[in-house]
Design a protein around this motif. Structure first.
Motif: not given
Length: 374
Positions: A16-28, A37-46, A222-227
């Motif tokens: 969720l964090c990787i795909l959601g982060g990528i979608m957030m970056l693409l829709r920025s 937020l997109g990079w934050s989600m990817i970092m949370w996945a890491l 919570v992450w899904f709702y936030f995203f």
């Protein structure tokens, strides 16, 4: 069984964090808050990957205060704090300011890396009691990173409490549908982040298998709702930028030199002209109407328009627009009694039926369905 559930939940959070982060970056679309937020989600996945590598199996003893987890989590929390700052103060986080904001994390992480590479003694702790038995440089550096994490957790809460009212007033004075521009989202963001942080701390310290699995399940929801909410909310209008500093920018007002009587006459004349334009052109039927749209018609500054609405008409821009929308809704319900409330709301210029219901109740004292029945 719990090990399998934990594995599935961990994979879901990471995906969720990787795909959601990528979608957030693409829709920025140049929106800095979404980029952060997109990079934050990817970092949370890491961070989740690091956490799973360190402590994967539930039946094994959990390593507490692992330095890699601490440093990664501190960086993620700092980025999430930057997201809140960018929502409150669009344009404030220039590259230089963002770098300075993250510099404590980088210094703390590099300090521990230097300590490790220089042959410093690294300990493995399995409980918080073990951590505080001997206070050495290893523990001190970990505690430093942990204190920084707590600081980055607390900072957004302080900023929202201090500047939230100013933020919401700005929205209500500049857009016709402030709820769709994060009027409530900032406070919800703090609630969501607080839940994330509390459960992250539980995850960091707990060694109870069932609590560990429950924790991850809550984090996933919570992450899904936030995203989801952050992805589809409208962006704040960028006619105001804080690039030059934290304080709200002020505009020079040519009319300030006028005496009170003359200014009152000007307010009255402009108020009549604005009312006439609204009745004739019906701009309120657009759900994204902004105060800047009025500036294209009336050659006066944004601050003067705000004063005009507040002083002469006694209401904010959003209330003024919604007043016309409510009247339009009443007219439609009178003329077309078979039309649904949803259809009436959309044709009146409201973004959603819930916003229509609240505005209608505020201006008439009754809900739309009651008006329609009568």
């Amino acid at each position: 069984m719990l090990d399998k559930i934990q594995f599935l939940l961990s994979m879901q959070i990471i995906s969720l964090c990787i795909l959601g982060g990528i979608m957030m970056l693409l829709r920025s679309f140049g929106n800095r808050a979404r980029l952060i937020l997109g990079w934050s989600m990817i970092m949370w996945a890491l961070m989740a990957i690091i956490r799973n590598v360190v402590n994967f199996y539930l039946h094994e003893a959990k390593e507490a205060f692992h330095p890699d987890v601490l440093i990664a989590s501190c960086f993620v929390v700092a980025c999430l704090a930057a997201y809140v700052i960018e929502k409150l103060r669009p344009g404030y986080l220039t590259f230089k300011r963002f770098s300075l904001f993250l510099s404590p994390v980088l210094v703390g992480g590099l300090s521990y890396l230097v300590y490790r590479l220089s042959g410093g003694e690294i300990h493995v702790y399995y409980s918080m009691r073990d951590v505080f038995e001997i206070l050495n440089l290893d523990v001190a550096l970990r505690l430093l990173v942990f204190v920084l994490t707590i600081f980055y957790m607390a900072l957004p809460v302080y900023l929202v409490v201090k500047y939230g009212k100013e933020y919401t007033e700005y929205l209500s004075e500049n857009v016709s549908d402030p709820e769709n521009y994060d009027l409530v989202w900032i406070k919800r963001t703090m609630t969501v982040l607080s839940i994330l942080y509390v459960f992250y701390l539980v995850l960091l310290f707990t060694d109870i298998p069932l609590l560990y699995v429950t924790d991850k399940a809550v984090l996933f929801v919570v992450w899904f709702y936030f995203f989801y909410k952050a992805l589809f909310l409208k962006n704040i209008p960028l006619d105001r930028t804080y690039k030059n500093g934290w304080n709200s920018p002020t505009e020079e007002n040519d009319e300030e030199s006028e005496d009170d009587e003359q200014q009152g006459l000007l307010f009255q004349r402009y108020a009549e002209e604005v009312n006439t334009w609204f009745e004739r052109e019906k701009p309120y039927l657009r759900d994204d109407l902004r105060l800047t749209d009025l500036q294209r018609v009336f050659p006066i500054s944004r601050s003067y328009l705000s004063q005009l609405l507040n002083k002469e008409l006694g209401m904010s821009f959003s209330d003024y627009v919604n007043q016309f929308r409510v009247e339009e809704g009443k007219r439609l319900m009178d003329a077309e009694p078979l039309a649904s409330i949803q259809e009436v709301a959309e044709r009146s210029g409201f973004h959603s039926i819930s916003t229509f219901r609240r505005a209608f109740t505020k201006h008439t004292g009754i809900i739309p369905s009651e008006y329609k029945r009568n």
